[in-house]
Design an enzyme around this catalytic site. Structure first.
Site, PDB file in Angstrom:
ATOM      1  N   HIS A 199       2.637   7.654 -12.043  1.00 23.25           N
ATOM      2  CA  HIS A 199       1.633   6.734 -11.491  1.00 23.25           C
ATOM      3  C   HIS A 199       1.169   7.200 -10.119  1.00 23.25           C
ATOM      4  O   HIS A 199      -0.039   7.261  -9.851  1.00 23.25           O
ATOM      5  CB  HIS A 199       2.224   5.326 -11.390  1.00 23.25           C
ATOM      6  CG  HIS A 199       1.271   4.326 -10.802  1.00 23.25           C
ATOM      7  ND1 HIS A 199       0.323   3.668 -11.541  1.00 23.25           N
ATOM      8  CD2 HIS A 199       1.114   3.899  -9.516  1.00 23.25           C
ATOM      9  CE1 HIS A 199      -0.379   2.876 -10.753  1.00 23.25           C
ATOM     10  NE2 HIS A 199       0.077   2.995  -9.517  1.00 23.25           N
ATOM     11  N   CYS A 231      -7.923  -0.896  -0.339  1.00 24.41           N
ATOM     12  CA  CYS A 231      -8.756  -1.975  -0.859  1.00 24.41           C
ATOM     13  C   CYS A 231      -8.527  -2.189  -2.351  1.00 24.41           C
ATOM     14  O   CYS A 231      -8.818  -3.269  -2.879  1.00 24.41           O
ATOM     15  CB  CYS A 231     -10.226  -1.699  -0.587  1.00 24.41           C
ATOM     16  SG  CYS A 231     -10.838  -0.165  -1.335  1.00 24.41           S
TER      17      CYS A 231
END
Length: 407
Positions: free
Chosen positions: A89, A49
């Site tokens: 990341h 999401c």
């Protein structure tokens, strides 16, 4: 030339109305990975999401960008990282450091699922295994995940802020997946009553509803449940709106608080224009999340240190990939010369006993190993610096190793 590439967007750079355009379910993400990973390439698509990201090896960045860059608005928010920056990341993502709620535990499972559904080879296999290791290490060695907040718990907290007390408030949960179940548990713990659970599958709705003593309906019956509801929490994987403005408009006049934690969104944003209706989407939860950060910042700093350490390990491994082939080639060349010279001396060695022949083999092998020891150490040290590739190139030139590869 970069070995690892990352193309993606997240809640950091794009609002939900942009993220939902590229949100993929697991099957779609796996299919995208397979379509990109041709001719020996590797690809993993991580879509939640909060983010849609592509991790790529041996694949043109332009192809990946085209797969998720639907229009100019998306082109303006995509980030592109490579090699160590891309690895760091991912390590931060797996550690929960890039989540809307720092330290939330759901993302580690999502990273694992994406990895298992992707097309991986030696490179991405190592990268994602290391990312999962980072995530577990952060959770075991820091307190960032204690009393873990999540989007679902933040939704419950926001409902309590609106109503003051949730005691006696009736909740309609739309979606029988993990997010819906977590939201129901969070609301129940704050005093609310789970009145109804709706899902595309009545069986799944009953499975969740049974745990809360609630009724179960299919999605087609959701509109009929609105009259009795005070709170609606929706989190499905439906491709379109589950509730529209028209569905809500005709309900009985009483305040209705709606939280949409789905991406793509489940609830028509126009619902918020109706009197007595208060609709919040996943991005609106950031303010609630911000209040929970104070006690996590110190642990987050420790987690950042762990992620950075793993990133350095990955950088060293990445650099070593440039010198290891040269070291292996040099040792193979030395062993070839040693073996050839022994064969040339076969006439004289034939008079030796078996024990003496083994002694000669051992001595010559030790000579080769001692000669190559220091160059090997120096090469491995250079691999951790920017000079690694240059050292490998010089070594190959001095010993003619590049000719072996061409041959």
């Amino acid at each position: 030339m970069s070995a690892l590439r990352l193309v993606g967007l997240s809640h950091r750079v794009a609002p939900v109305e942009l993220r939902e355009r590229v949100a993929l379910d697991l099957e779609e993400a796996s299919a995208l990975s397979r379509s990109l990973a041709v001719d020996g390439g590797e690809a993993v698509c991580l879509s939640t999401c909060n983010r849609t990201e592509l991790y790529l090896v041996g694949i043109e960045e332009e192809r990946a960008t085209a797969a998720i860059e639907a229009d100019e608005e998306l082109a303006g928010v995509l980030y592109r990282l490579s090699d160590e920056a891309a690895a760091l990341h991912l390590f931060r993502v797996a550690a929960g450091l890039d989540s809307m709620v720092p330290g939330e535990g759901e993302i580690l499972g999502q990273v694992r699922t994406a990895y298992e559904a992707g097309v991986t080879g030696p490179f991405l296999d190592r990268l994602f295994r290391q990312a999962l290791h980072v995530g577990k290490k952060v959770r075991s060695e820091t307190a960032i995940g204690e009393s873990p907040a999540s989007v679902s718990s933040a939704a419950a907290a926001l409902a309590q802020q609106v109503f003051g007390e949730l005691e006696g408030r009736r909740v309609l949960v739309i979606g029988a997946g993990k997010a819906g179940d977590l939201a129901a548990r969070s609301l129940l713990s704050r005093g609310a009553t789970i009145a109804c659970v709706a899902s595309r599958s009545l069986g799944r709705a009953r499975g969740v509803a049974r745990r809360f003593g609630a009724r179960a309906v299919t999605l087609s019956g959701v509109a009929d449940e609105l009259a009795a509801a005070d709170v609606v929490v929706s989190s499905t994987s439906a491709p379109g709106f589950v509730l529209t403005r028209a569905d809500v408009r005709d309900r009985r006049r009483r305040p209705l608080f709606l939280i949409d934690i789905a991406v793509p969104r489940d609830l028509d944003p126009a619902i918020n224009e109706l009197d007595g209706c208060y609709l919040y989407d996943i991005d609106d939860l950031e303010a609630v999340v911000e209040e929970s950060l104070a006690g996590r910042r110190r642990e987050a700093a420790r987690a950042e240190t762990l992620a950075a350490g793993e990133s350095e390990r990955f950088r060293d491994w990445l650099a070593s990939r440039e010198v290891v082939p040269a070291i292996a080639s040099l040792r193979a060349r030395a062993e070839e010369i040693r073996t050839r010279e022994l064969e040339r001396a076969e006439g004289r060695l034939g008079r030796l006993s078996e024990h003496e022949r083994r002694t000669v083999e051992s001595i010559t092998t030790q000579i080769v190993n001692k000669l190559l020891h220091l160059p090997t150490v120096r090469m491995k040290e250079a691999a951790a610096t920017a000079d690694g590739a240059a050292y490998a190139s010089v070594l190959e030139h001095l010993f003619g190793l590049e000719e072996d590869r061409r041959g």
